[in-house]
Design an enzyme around this catalytic site. Sequence first.
Site, PDB file in Angstrom:
ATOM      1  N   GLU A   1       0.866  -1.248  -0.038  1.00  0.00           N
ATOM      2  CA  GLU A   1       0.175   0.018   0.036  1.00  0.00           C
ATOM      3  C   GLU A   1       0.829   1.349   0.036  1.00  0.00           C
ATOM      4  O   GLU A   1       1.950   1.456   0.752  1.00  0.00           O
ATOM      5  CB  GLU A   1      -1.007   0.212   1.397  1.00  0.00           C
ATOM      6  CG  GLU A   1      -2.338   0.343   0.944  1.00  0.00           C
ATOM      7  CD  GLU A   1      -3.005  -0.372  -0.053  1.00  0.00           C
ATOM      8  OE1 GLU A   1      -3.107  -0.215  -1.024  1.00  0.00           O
ATOM      9  OE2 GLU A   1      -3.878  -1.397   0.514  1.00  0.00           O
ATOM     10  N   HIS A   2       0.607   2.248  -1.037  1.00  0.00           N
ATOM     11  CA  HIS A   2       1.312   3.435  -1.049  1.00  0.00           C
ATOM     12  C   HIS A   2       2.613   3.122  -1.443  1.00  0.00           C
ATOM     13  O   HIS A   2       3.707   3.797  -0.954  1.00  0.00           O
ATOM     14  CB  HIS A   2       1.339   4.522   0.505  1.00  0.00           C
ATOM     15  CG  HIS A   2       0.220   5.023   0.592  1.00  0.00           C
ATOM     16  ND1 HIS A   2      -0.350   6.075   0.005  1.00  0.00           N
ATOM     17  CD2 HIS A   2      -1.072   4.580   1.292  1.00  0.00           C
ATOM     18  CE1 HIS A   2      -1.525   6.607   0.259  1.00  0.00           C
ATOM     19  NE2 HIS A   2      -2.224   5.619   1.211  1.00  0.00           N
TER      20      HIS A   2
ATOM     21  N   SER B   1     -13.822   1.446  -7.721  1.00  0.00           N
ATOM     22  CA  SER B   1     -14.739   1.655  -8.757  1.00  0.00           C
ATOM     23  C   SER B   1     -14.606   2.497  -9.710  1.00  0.00           C
ATOM     24  O   SER B   1     -14.798   2.305 -10.851  1.00  0.00           O
ATOM     25  CB  SER B   1     -16.272   1.774  -8.054  1.00  0.00           C
ATOM     26  OG  SER B   1     -15.917   3.052  -7.243  1.00  0.00           O
ATOM     27  N   SER B   2     -13.744   3.611  -9.467  1.00  0.00           N
ATOM     28  CA  SER B   2     -13.508   4.376 -10.621  1.00  0.00           C
ATOM     29  C   SER B   2     -12.468   3.922 -11.700  1.00  0.00           C
ATOM     30  O   SER B   2     -12.524   4.025 -12.693  1.00  0.00           O
ATOM     31  CB  SER B   2     -12.797   5.817 -10.077  1.00  0.00           C
ATOM     32  OG  SER B   2     -11.695   5.621  -9.317  1.00  0.00           O
TER      33      SER B   2
ATOM     34  N   ASP C   1      -4.726   0.045  -9.624  1.00  0.00           N
ATOM     35  CA  ASP C   1      -6.034  -0.147  -9.648  1.00  0.00           C
ATOM     36  C   ASP C   1      -6.507  -0.549 -10.967  1.00  0.00           C
ATOM     37  O   ASP C   1      -6.929  -1.816 -11.252  1.00  0.00           O
ATOM     38  CB  ASP C   1      -6.728   0.979  -9.073  1.00  0.00           C
ATOM     39  CG  ASP C   1      -6.637   1.178  -7.587  1.00  0.00           C
ATOM     40  OD1 ASP C   1      -5.940   0.392  -6.876  1.00  0.00           O
ATOM     41  OD2 ASP C   1      -6.842   2.161  -7.102  1.00  0.00           O
TER      42      ASP C   1
ATOM     43  N   GLU D   1      -7.560   9.331 -14.248  1.00  0.00           N
ATOM     44  CA  GLU D   1      -7.971   9.634 -12.866  1.00  0.00           C
ATOM     45  C   GLU D   1      -7.221  10.933 -12.513  1.00  0.00           C
ATOM     46  O   GLU D   1      -8.086  11.781 -11.556  1.00  0.00           O
ATOM     47  CB  GLU D   1      -7.686   8.457 -12.160  1.00  0.00           C
ATOM     48  CG  GLU D   1      -8.142   8.524 -10.586  1.00  0.00           C
ATOM     49  CD  GLU D   1      -8.971   7.655  -9.910  1.00  0.00           C
ATOM     50  OE1 GLU D   1      -9.095   6.565 -10.769  1.00  0.00           O
ATOM     51  OE2 GLU D   1      -9.558   7.791  -8.854  1.00  0.00           O
TER      52      GLU D   1
ATOM     53  N   GLY E   1     -13.680   1.623  -1.047  1.00  0.00           N
ATOM     54  CA  GLY E   1     -12.204   0.971  -1.316  1.00  0.00           C
ATOM     55  C   GLY E   1     -11.988  -0.087  -2.376  1.00  0.00           C
ATOM     56  O   GLY E   1     -11.002  -0.754  -2.125  1.00  0.00           O
TER      57      GLY E   1
ATOM     58  N   GLY F   1     -16.953   4.230  -3.411  1.00  0.00           N
ATOM     59  CA  GLY F   1     -16.231   4.834  -2.375  1.00  0.00           C
ATOM     60  C   GLY F   1     -16.164   3.820  -1.136  1.00  0.00           C
ATOM     61  O   GLY F   1     -16.088   4.294  -0.032  1.00  0.00           O
TER      62      GLY F   1
HETATM   63  C1  GLA Z   1      -5.542   4.355  -3.828  1.00  0.00           C
HETATM   64  C2  GLA Z   1      -4.767   4.647  -5.461  1.00  0.00           C
HETATM   65  C3  GLA Z   1      -3.834   3.688  -5.616  1.00  0.00           C
HETATM   66  C4  GLA Z   1      -2.776   3.145  -4.515  1.00  0.00           C
HETATM   67  C5  GLA Z   1      -3.553   3.141  -3.304  1.00  0.00           C
HETATM   68  C6  GLA Z   1      -2.643   2.973  -1.856  1.00  0.00           C
HETATM   69  O1  GLA Z   1      -6.170   3.162  -3.938  1.00  0.00           O
HETATM   70  O2  GLA Z   1      -5.857   4.756  -6.369  1.00  0.00           O
HETATM   71  O3  GLA Z   1      -3.187   3.875  -6.929  1.00  0.00           O
HETATM   72  O4  GLA Z   1      -1.899   4.295  -4.447  1.00  0.00           O
HETATM   73  O5  GLA Z   1      -4.405   4.136  -2.754  1.00  0.00           O
HETATM   74  O6  GLA Z   1      -1.580   1.698  -2.107  1.00  0.00           O
END
Ligand code: GLA
Length: 337
Positions: A15-16, A104-105, A149, A137, A101, A99
């Site tokens: 993540e991140h 969906s976008s 994503d 996006e 998590g 929304g």
């Molecule tokens: C959101 C962003 C992803 C990613 C995550 C964190 O989902 O769309 O690109 O950075 O946060 O891991």
Amino acid sequence: MARYHAPGRVNLIGEHTDYAGGLVLPAAIDRGLTLDCVPADRIRLRSSAAPGEVDLGPDGAGAVEGFGRYVGALAAELADLGRAPCGIDGRIAADLPAGAGLASSAALLVAVGLALCDAAGMELAPLALAAACRRAEERAVAVPCGIMDPAVALLGRAGQALLLDCGSLAHRHVPLPDGLGLIVVDSGVRRRLAETGYATRRRELERALAGDRDETAARRLRHLRSENARVEQAAAALAEGDARALGPILAAGHASLRDDFEVSTPELDLLVGLALDAGAGAARMTGGGFGGAIVALAPAGRCAVIAASVAAGYRAATGRATAPIVTRAADGARRLA
Ligand code: GLA
């Protein structure tokens, strides 16, 4: 009439890290959206999830609000790549909550992207389309997200997670153990900071990568490095069929997002604890944070009971209702008809 499907995703670990060229291990899920459309002179779309109609030029001109912003931004990105100005007229049906998590976008962008490319006879490799969706996006809503994503929405496979190096874009599929179920529980709380906080964290990490070594920079960098290592550990554990090893790896990931990256919330911390207490083998917050959802892993046959227990505990502690989603790793986006 053509029909396209694009799935949502859940990120297991990593993540991140995507926007910093790091490692991610997400899976596409069996919820998503379906787009039915025919060729047209403009881009006209209706959605089961939103009122009104999007009506744009084939290069995206005219997008002002709602999901039309994403569609318009993507059409503009594809026009920049040389897509011929052909439109589509269609309808979107979704069983993926927005929304919550579940990206969906990205699912919307990927489904529309496949349809727009087909309509114009444009061939775009999956990761080139994913990169265009990522830029769209950012262009649509000014969130400087990474490629995870849309990449997993396009490359996901049933029963498998996607190990993606977001720097080199090298990737491979990692089989999940038979019978492993995924539970996603939305906290129902989205901080006002969600967009600005995300951009701030990205800037802080980039500052750290550029050499800043103050206390904040050091913690952000520690998260990136330890999280990349956890993705490798998780992929190795899965390769050995050792789902139990995921418990401590996801626990360390959650702690790092909470303490070093500071993107968790009390509600997400609570949900992770409830899921583990209810018998999940592993759990952590998933997605960008500042609210959003957790992911928990458990034997598929036990997921419904665990999900119900988490929802009951969450309601008792916060007064908030939540409807957990029990899902599994599913195939990526494709043309269905
Ligand atoms: C959101 C962003 C992803 C990613 C995550 C964190 O989902 O769309 O690109 O950075 O946060 O891991």
